[in-house]
Design an enzyme around this catalytic site. Structure first.
Site, PDB file in Angstrom:
ATOM      1  CE  LYS A 211       0.703   0.974   3.739  1.00 26.22           C
ATOM      2  NZ  LYS A 211       1.784   2.260   4.808  1.00 26.22           N
TER       3      LYS A 211
ATOM      4  CG  ASP B 201      -0.176   0.236   8.655  1.00 29.11           C
ATOM      5  OD1 ASP B 201      -0.936   1.373   8.592  1.00 29.11           O
ATOM      6  OD2 ASP B 201       1.215   0.214   8.615  1.00 29.11           O
TER       7      ASP B 201
HETATM    8  O1  C5P Z   1       1.038  -1.431  15.065  1.00 29.01           O
HETATM    9  P1  C5P Z   1       1.811  -1.982  14.521  1.00 29.01           P
HETATM   10  O2  C5P Z   1       3.066  -2.550  14.941  1.00 29.01           O
HETATM   11  O3  C5P Z   1       2.413  -1.351  13.669  1.00 29.01           O
HETATM   12  O4  C5P Z   1       2.692  -0.439  15.563  1.00 29.01           O
HETATM   13  C1  C5P Z   1       3.749  -0.461  15.378  1.00 29.01           C
HETATM   14  C2  C5P Z   1       4.422   0.818  16.132  1.00 29.01           C
HETATM   15  O5  C5P Z   1       4.007   2.190  15.140  1.00 29.01           O
HETATM   16  C3  C5P Z   1       3.927   0.790  17.748  1.00 29.01           C
HETATM   17  O6  C5P Z   1       4.055   0.366  18.804  1.00 29.01           O
HETATM   18  C4  C5P Z   1       4.213   1.988  17.994  1.00 29.01           C
HETATM   19  O7  C5P Z   1       5.467   2.738  18.270  1.00 29.01           O
HETATM   20  C5  C5P Z   1       3.334   3.085  17.143  1.00 29.01           C
HETATM   21  N1  C5P Z   1       2.720   3.457  16.355  1.00 29.01           N
HETATM   22  C6  C5P Z   1       1.957   4.441  16.907  1.00 29.01           C
HETATM   23  N2  C5P Z   1       0.401   4.502  16.430  1.00 29.01           N
HETATM   24  C7  C5P Z   1       0.028   4.202  15.011  1.00 29.01           C
HETATM   25  C8  C5P Z   1       0.214   2.865  14.897  1.00 29.01           C
HETATM   26  C9  C5P Z   1       1.424   2.696  14.286  1.00 29.01           C
HETATM   27  O8  C5P Z   1       2.093   5.500  17.733  1.00 29.01           O
HETATM   28  N3  C5P Z   1      -1.251   4.521  15.430  1.00 29.01           N
END
Ligand code: C5P
Length: 309
Positions: free
Chosen positions: A11, A138
């Site tokens: 994406k 995501d």
């Molecule tokens: O959800 P995911 O594991 O992809 O997110 C990785 C990191 O990115 C989270 O641990 C956080 O530090 C940051 N993040 C965030 N806010 C979001 C998505 C991700 O702060 N909406």
């Protein structure tokens, strides 16, 4: 038994707006995500012994318990209640890793869709999206993909109509660089905290503004997306290859807009269609190579992970 094959597309972010901080420590986001036809391929087949195993054609990628595919497989098996289910899984990697293109998330989503079919569990897209939200912000988008508004952490989805424009995407990335998503959001918080909005009613105003943006519903050439990515202002100053990529893309004749995708470091330019994106890529091939950048021309996809025919 025949293996189940699933395509897992990347994406790009047409819009990534950081609204503020949430009580759970994540960022509250307002995004428009768009699937493109650069895709990994996931394959799985049943094993009689109840084990889960993963192999990959890219030696640098961990195939252990930390891989989102393995996490997705374990979660799906646990929730199914059939602890004896097993699968031999293989990934053909095409999407660059740590690039801001949701490659890992799309692979995890492909595992949910592929294993749901292989094991005959019969879960629907919204049930798979709920499982996906436990694994990554995501990942729910990647299940149905296409063009969607993504709110909350990224997991609150609102499907948008399919683009009427055949927009082409020219994507570039330095293969030697990857950006950690937690680092990018951490830097954003450090630098921009004073600009963060607070409170659900203010967040909702921003969501509503994005829902009614003139360039959306559907995407079209006459008013191409303005492309906003709040992480770009944080990542680009600290990542020379992002600055190089952005300035090379901006100089290309015929580009409509240029931005970084997700938390970077991949950057992209939009073109009126695939052919103009590919012509621009060939035109700039020597410059990209001289700067150590890989490049791809892509089309928009109106769907996310999909069982291969
Ligand atoms: O959800 P995911 O594991 O992809 O997110 C990785 C990191 O990115 C989270 O641990 C956080 O530090 C940051 N993040 C965030 N806010 C979001 C998505 C991700 O702060 N909406």
């Amino acid at each position: 038994m025949t293996p189940v094959c699933v395509k897992a597309p990347a994406k790009i972010n047409l819009h990534l707006e950081v609204l503020g901080l949430r009580d759970d420590g994540f960022h509250e986001l307002a995004m428009v995500m768009q699937s493109i036809d650069l895709a990994d391929e996931f394959e799985c087949e049943n094993t009689a012994d109840g084990t889960l195993s993963l192999s990959c054609d890219q030696p640098g990628l961990s195939c252990g318990d930390d891989n989102l595919i393995m996490r997705a497989a374990r979660l799906l098996r646990d929730r199914s209640g059939f602890g004896e289910l097993g699968a031999r899984m293989h990934l053909r990697k095409r999407i660059p890793i740590g690039a801001g293109l949701a490659g890992g998330s799309s692979d995890g989503a492909a595992a949910l869709v592929g294993l749901n079919t292989l094991w005959g569990l019969g879960l629907g897209a919204s049930q798979l999206e709920t499982l996906a939200a436990d694994l990554g912000s995501d990942m729910p988008f990647c299940i149905s993909g296409g063009t969607q508004l993504c709110f909350g952490r990224g997991e609150r989805l609102e499907v948008l109509p399919e683009a009427t424009a055949p927009l082409g995407v020219l994507l570039v990335k330095d293969p030697s660089i990857s950006v950690s998503t937690p680092w990018a959001y951490g830097e954003c918080r450090r630098e921009r905290f004073h600009h963060y909005l607070e409170g659900e009613s203010v967040f909702e105003q921003r969501r509503e503004a994005l829902r009614s943006a003139a360039w959306l519903s559907p995407l079209r050439i006459e008013s191409p997306p303005p492309l906003r990515n709040d992480l770009q202002a944080v990542v680009a100053p600290q990542t020379p290859s992002v600055r190089t990529a952005l300035s090379l893309l901006e100089a290309l004749p015929g580009q409509l807009r240029v931005a970084m995708s997700g938390s970077g470091p991949s950057c992209f330019a939009l073109f009126p269609d695939f052919n103009t994106a590919e012509q621009a890529r060939l035109h700039a091939a020597a410059q990209f190579e001289a700067e150590g950048l890989q490049s791809w021309s892509c089309s928009l996809l109106p769907f996310g992970v999909k069982l291969a025919a």
